[in-house]
Design an enzyme around this catalytic site. Structure first.
Site, PDB file in Angstrom:
ATOM      1  N   ARG A 159       0.746  -1.608   0.001  1.00  0.00           N
ATOM      2  CA  ARG A 159       0.139  -0.423  -0.181  1.00  0.00           C
ATOM      3  C   ARG A 159       0.790   1.386   0.073  1.00  0.00           C
ATOM      4  NH1 ARG A 159      -5.221  -1.304   3.704  1.00  0.00           N
ATOM      5  NH2 ARG A 159      -6.589  -2.541   2.549  1.00  0.00           N
ATOM      6  N   GLU A 208      -6.436  -1.798  16.816  1.00  0.00           N
ATOM      7  CA  GLU A 208      -6.566  -0.651  15.661  1.00  0.00           C
ATOM      8  C   GLU A 208      -5.164   0.790  16.665  1.00  0.00           C
ATOM      9  OE1 GLU A 208      -8.036   1.323  12.418  1.00  0.00           O
ATOM     10  OE2 GLU A 208      -6.568   2.877  12.644  1.00  0.00           O
ATOM     11  N   ALA A 259      -6.411  -6.116   9.447  1.00  0.00           N
ATOM     12  CA  ALA A 259      -6.331  -5.754  10.505  1.00  0.00           C
ATOM     13  C   ALA A 259      -7.252  -6.495  11.170  1.00  0.00           C
ATOM     14  CB  ALA A 259      -6.518  -3.677  10.485  1.00  0.00           C
TER      15      ALA A 259
HETATM   16  P1  FAD Z   1     -12.782   0.655  15.397  1.00  0.00           P
HETATM   17  O1  FAD Z   1     -13.358  -0.554  14.701  1.00  0.00           O
HETATM   18  O2  FAD Z   1     -12.552   2.175  14.962  1.00  0.00           O
HETATM   19  O3  FAD Z   1     -13.385   1.256  17.039  1.00  0.00           O
HETATM   20  C1  FAD Z   1     -13.024   1.750  18.149  1.00  0.00           C
HETATM   21  C2  FAD Z   1     -14.790   2.488  18.643  1.00  0.00           C
HETATM   22  O4  FAD Z   1     -13.703   3.159  20.082  1.00  0.00           O
HETATM   23  C3  FAD Z   1     -14.996   3.710  17.844  1.00  0.00           C
HETATM   24  O5  FAD Z   1     -16.363   2.903  18.415  1.00  0.00           O
HETATM   25  C4  FAD Z   1     -14.649   4.699  18.584  1.00  0.00           C
HETATM   26  O6  FAD Z   1     -15.926   5.973  18.200  1.00  0.00           O
HETATM   27  C5  FAD Z   1     -14.531   4.204  20.140  1.00  0.00           C
HETATM   28  N1  FAD Z   1     -14.136   4.815  20.971  1.00  0.00           N
HETATM   29  C6  FAD Z   1     -13.051   6.172  20.961  1.00  0.00           C
HETATM   30  N2  FAD Z   1     -12.448   6.649  21.436  1.00  0.00           N
HETATM   31  C7  FAD Z   1     -13.577   5.863  22.779  1.00  0.00           C
HETATM   32  C8  FAD Z   1     -13.360   6.487  23.791  1.00  0.00           C
HETATM   33  N3  FAD Z   1     -12.963   7.954  24.914  1.00  0.00           N
HETATM   34  N4  FAD Z   1     -14.506   6.407  24.721  1.00  0.00           N
HETATM   35  C9  FAD Z   1     -15.544   5.279  24.087  1.00  0.00           C
HETATM   36  N5  FAD Z   1     -15.525   4.967  23.099  1.00  0.00           N
HETATM   37  C10 FAD Z   1     -14.093   5.406  22.372  1.00  0.00           C
HETATM   38  N6  FAD Z   1      -8.552  -4.036   8.022  1.00  0.00           N
HETATM   39  C11 FAD Z   1      -9.124  -5.019   6.885  1.00  0.00           C
HETATM   40  O7  FAD Z   1      -8.267  -5.987   7.820  1.00  0.00           O
HETATM   41  N7  FAD Z   1     -10.221  -5.376   6.185  1.00  0.00           N
HETATM   42  C12 FAD Z   1     -10.518  -4.738   5.289  1.00  0.00           C
HETATM   43  O8  FAD Z   1     -11.276  -5.340   4.570  1.00  0.00           O
HETATM   44  C13 FAD Z   1     -10.046  -3.439   5.368  1.00  0.00           C
HETATM   45  N8  FAD Z   1     -11.377  -2.530   5.479  1.00  0.00           N
HETATM   46  C14 FAD Z   1     -11.546  -1.473   5.803  1.00  0.00           C
HETATM   47  C15 FAD Z   1     -11.939   0.324   5.448  1.00  0.00           C
HETATM   48  C16 FAD Z   1     -12.118   0.949   5.877  1.00  0.00           C
HETATM   49  C17 FAD Z   1     -13.296   2.753   5.450  1.00  0.00           C
HETATM   50  C18 FAD Z   1     -11.455   1.685   7.253  1.00  0.00           C
HETATM   51  C19 FAD Z   1     -11.673   2.731   7.360  1.00  0.00           C
HETATM   52  C20 FAD Z   1     -10.797   0.969   7.249  1.00  0.00           C
HETATM   53  C21 FAD Z   1     -10.759  -0.130   7.155  1.00  0.00           C
HETATM   54  N9  FAD Z   1     -10.043  -1.920   7.845  1.00  0.00           N
HETATM   55  C22 FAD Z   1     -10.099  -2.936   7.518  1.00  0.00           C
HETATM   56  C23 FAD Z   1      -8.799  -1.298   8.712  1.00  0.00           C
HETATM   57  C24 FAD Z   1      -9.731  -1.733   9.732  1.00  0.00           C
HETATM   58  O9  FAD Z   1     -11.438  -2.164   9.507  1.00  0.00           O
HETATM   59  C25 FAD Z   1      -9.520  -1.070  11.003  1.00  0.00           C
HETATM   60  O10 FAD Z   1      -7.964  -0.923  11.944  1.00  0.00           O
HETATM   61  C26 FAD Z   1     -10.122  -1.962  12.566  1.00  0.00           C
HETATM   62  O11 FAD Z   1     -11.522  -2.318  12.104  1.00  0.00           O
HETATM   63  C27 FAD Z   1     -10.207  -1.182  13.926  1.00  0.00           C
HETATM   64  O12 FAD Z   1     -10.771  -1.811  15.215  1.00  0.00           O
HETATM   65  P2  FAD Z   1     -10.666  -0.933  16.343  1.00  0.00           P
HETATM   66  O13 FAD Z   1     -11.618  -2.120  17.041  1.00  0.00           O
HETATM   67  O14 FAD Z   1      -9.520  -1.455  16.640  1.00  0.00           O
HETATM   68  O15 FAD Z   1     -11.276   0.580  16.033  1.00  0.00           O
END
Ligand code: FAD
Length: 590
Positions: free
Chosen positions: A418, A557, A572
């Site tokens: 990427r 993340e 991810a």
């Molecule tokens: P998130 O799913 O972002 O969840 C974190 C949550 O914490 C959010 O809801 C946020 O609002 C909440 N939060 C933040 N701060 C606070 C706080 N202070 N108090 C309470 N809540 C809080 N990866 C792949 O492997 N395959 C894919 O096909 C892919 N497609 C993608 C497409 C897009 C458009 C994007 C943006 C990313 C994509 N990725 C993909 C990457 C992957 O989706 C993300 O890295 C992963 O979903 C992150 O998951 P997470 O649970 O760590 O964070």
């Protein structure tokens, strides 16, 4: 009608709401405004001088993500008899578009729209501050947080997941759903010459060997068990229908595709589990602010701000899982740590959810957590030119598409890393490229892209282009026809020979020769933050002296050290599933 009369009678009796400032004509009126992807059309029905019904008639918002806005905002307009209602966080563009379209419809009905904008959601009385006790507190209802919460609850723990936005999902629900996982014993792995070890090697190499080998081993070894765990809870994948695929930057066909659109299948699964079990709940509109520690530094809980601005003190007897996502939408952090791109200020758009502001990074650093790889920020060459989002992206898999610049020439290995693809895109005219495909993925012309959008709708909206021949397509997107034709012909020769081309591409399946042909415009966009809180293989958070912070786990993340300098596409969702579960398992075991 009965309901409306009753409502109006109540309004008059109680004097709760102001009457609309100007008399409105009875009838049905429509207005349109730009949503995330295309125009959204709203109909407002006025009866007896009041707003009787508001309906979103047409929209192209991403399924599963904006569903609540499409229902709740129209209801709120009717209930308030005004346009000053709140939009839901997490889907703000959709909410704004509904209000704008409703305003145009009401203007057509003769209303004083400015006056209606002043009438809105009644002031909510601030709730009292409170203390809530649980065993496990999870911060963030994205993919990592829900995996951790559900896993901990399955092992008997009482769990509360807090989410700062009005809806669950974070970046995960926006994702393309591509989830890398290798089952060494499967026919597909054999057919593609894939293995857990090859997944490990590619992940390490893809990140320039800057990922922690132990974490990467943990990631790839537990990936397929994660898929099976989701399947046991009822989630389905397209594996039997379309097989595994290579997602952009994924380097190998090992991505599982959920049957439901984008990332909605994960939350459908988690929500069904949560609804069907005791001892686990999600509190929306609840923002974690800081950790509560004892004198030894052990994490006891979290101070949070509730929906009405009240303070909620969560005490978690077993521990806290930090799963608050990355910082792709935090310009301050992006520009502070970036040492590669030099252009990550607010002028560059992002694919990320509004919640990706790195709150957890600040919170964890404040209790001594070590941060790792913060400078590794991933850009994708796949942003929508208007919004930076991935919506409108016409590609299905790496093998069946090429990228050309405004001159109609290929410029990079489209099956590569990427970071290399994005760097190459920055060097092209206006940092702009076209994805070129044939009809293999769109035989009837109304099939969906990976984001649940029909290709014919994207064309109607001017977000994708179609030509019966390559020459027609070149004319539609204004690139020199001779160059586009030469680019496609040269590519097709490599498909036939299977040999590496001049850009180093080796991933091919079918030639681009089956008209009509399609093109979609794309630009660079901020996508993923590989750095974050340092963890070990138990998902325990490590402090700046190398010790475990007692009672604090992290997953997803918000963490760093797994993907090194460049994350493989599809890794991810594996990360959040694997380390979310590990965090849940270990915190529950305390
Ligand atoms: P998130 O799913 O972002 O969840 C974190 C949550 O914490 C959010 O809801 C946020 O609002 C909440 N939060 C933040 N701060 C606070 C706080 N202070 N108090 C309470 N809540 C809080 N990866 C792949 O492997 N395959 C894919 O096909 C892919 N497609 C993608 C497409 C897009 C458009 C994007 C943006 C990313 C994509 N990725 C993909 C990457 C992957 O989706 C993300 O890295 C992963 O979903 C992150 O998951 P997470 O649970 O760590 O964070």
């Amino acid at each position: 009608m009965k309901k409306l009369a009753l409502f109006l009678a109540l309004v008059l009796m109680l004097g709760v709401l102001d009457a609309p400032a100007t008399a409105m004509e009875d009838g049905a009126f429509q207005g349109a405004a730009k949503g995330n992807n295309a125009d959204l059309v709203v109909e407002v029905v006025v009866e007896g001088g009041a707003i009787a019904a508001v309906t979103v008639l047409e929209h192209s918002e991403t399924p599963g993500i904006c569903d609540r806005s499409l229902v709740e905002i129209p209801e709120a307009i009717v209930a308030a008899q005004g346009l000053g209602v709140d939009v839901l966080s997490g889907a703000t563009n959709t909410g704004k578009a509904i209000l704008e379209a409703a305003a145009l419809a009401l203007e057509a009905a003769g209303a004083d729209v400015e006056a209606l904008k002043a009438i809105g959601t009644a002031e909510v009385e601030q709730k009292a501050d409170e203390t809530i006790e649980t065993e496990v507190l999870v911060i963030g209802a994205g993919g990592a947080g829900c995996a951790a919460g559900v896993q901990a609850n399955q092992l008997g723990a009482k769990v509360i997941i807090i989410e700062k936005q009005a809806s669950v999902g974070g970046n995960t629900i926006l994702s393309g759903g591509a989830l890398n996982a290798v089952n060494d014993r499967s026919e597909q792995a054999l057919a593609y010459d894939d293995s857990v070890e090859w997944h490990y090697t590619q992940t390490m190499n893809g990140g320039d060997n800057q990922g922690d080998p132990l974490l990467v081993h943990t990631l790839v070894r537990n990936a397929y068990a994660g898929v099976e765990w989701l399947q046991e809870m009822g989630m389905s994948f397209e594996d039997d229908v379309s097989g595994l695929f290579t997602v952009t930057g994924g380097m190998w066909p090992r991505a599982h595709k959920p049957s439901m659109p984008v990332g909605t299948g994960f939350f459908d699964t988690y929500q069904r589990y949560i609804d069907g079990h005791e001892g686990i709940e999600i509190m929306l509109n609840t923002k974690a602010e800081s950790f509560i520690t004892d004198e030894t530094g052990k994490i006891l809980g979290v101070k949070a701000t509730g929906e009405t601005g009240n303070t909620i003190t969560f005490l978690a007897s077993k521990g806290v899982v930090l799963a608050s996502g990355g910082f792709g939408r935090n310009v301050e952090l992006r520009t502070k740590y970036d040492n590669k791109w030099g252009c990550l200020d607010e002028t560059i758009l992002s694919t990320n959810s509004a919640g990706a502001t790195g709150d957890g990074i600040y919170m964890a650093a404040a209790v001594g957590a070590d941060l790792v790889g913060m400078e590794h920020i991933q850009l994708l060459p796949l942003g929508d030119p208007a919004s930076g989002s991935l919506s409108g992206n016409i590609e299905h898999d790496v093998e069946r598409r090429i990228f050309v610049n405004k001159e109609g020439n290929r410029f990079v290995n489209e099956g590569g890393r990427r970071d290399e693809m994005t760097e190459a895109l920055f060097a092209q005219t206006d940092s702009w490229m076209w994805i070129i495909m044939d009809s293999d993925c769109y035989p009837a012309g109304d099939e969906l892209n990976n984001f649940g959008e029909p290709i014919n709708q994207l064309i109607a909206e001017g977000r994708a282009f179609k030509g019966e021949t390559l020459e027609d397509l070149a004319a539609a997107i204004d690139v020199p026809a001779e160059n586009l034709v030469a680019s496609v012909n040269a590519f097709n020769e490599h498909v036939a020979s299977g040999e590496k081309d001049e850009f180093g591409r080796t991933l091919y399946s079918t030639p681009i020769d089956n008209g009509p042909f399609y093109a979609g415009p794309r630009v660079p966009t901020v996508h993923h933050t590989m750095g974050g809180v340092r963890i070990n293989t138990k998902a325990e958070v490590i402090d700046r002296s190398g010790n475990v912070i007692d009672g604090l786990y992290a997953a997803g993340e918000v963490t760093g050290g797994i993907h090194g300098s460049n994350r493989l596409g599809g890794n991810a969702l594996t990360d959040i599933l694997v380390f979310g579960r590990i965090a849940g398992e270990n915190v529950a075991a305390r």
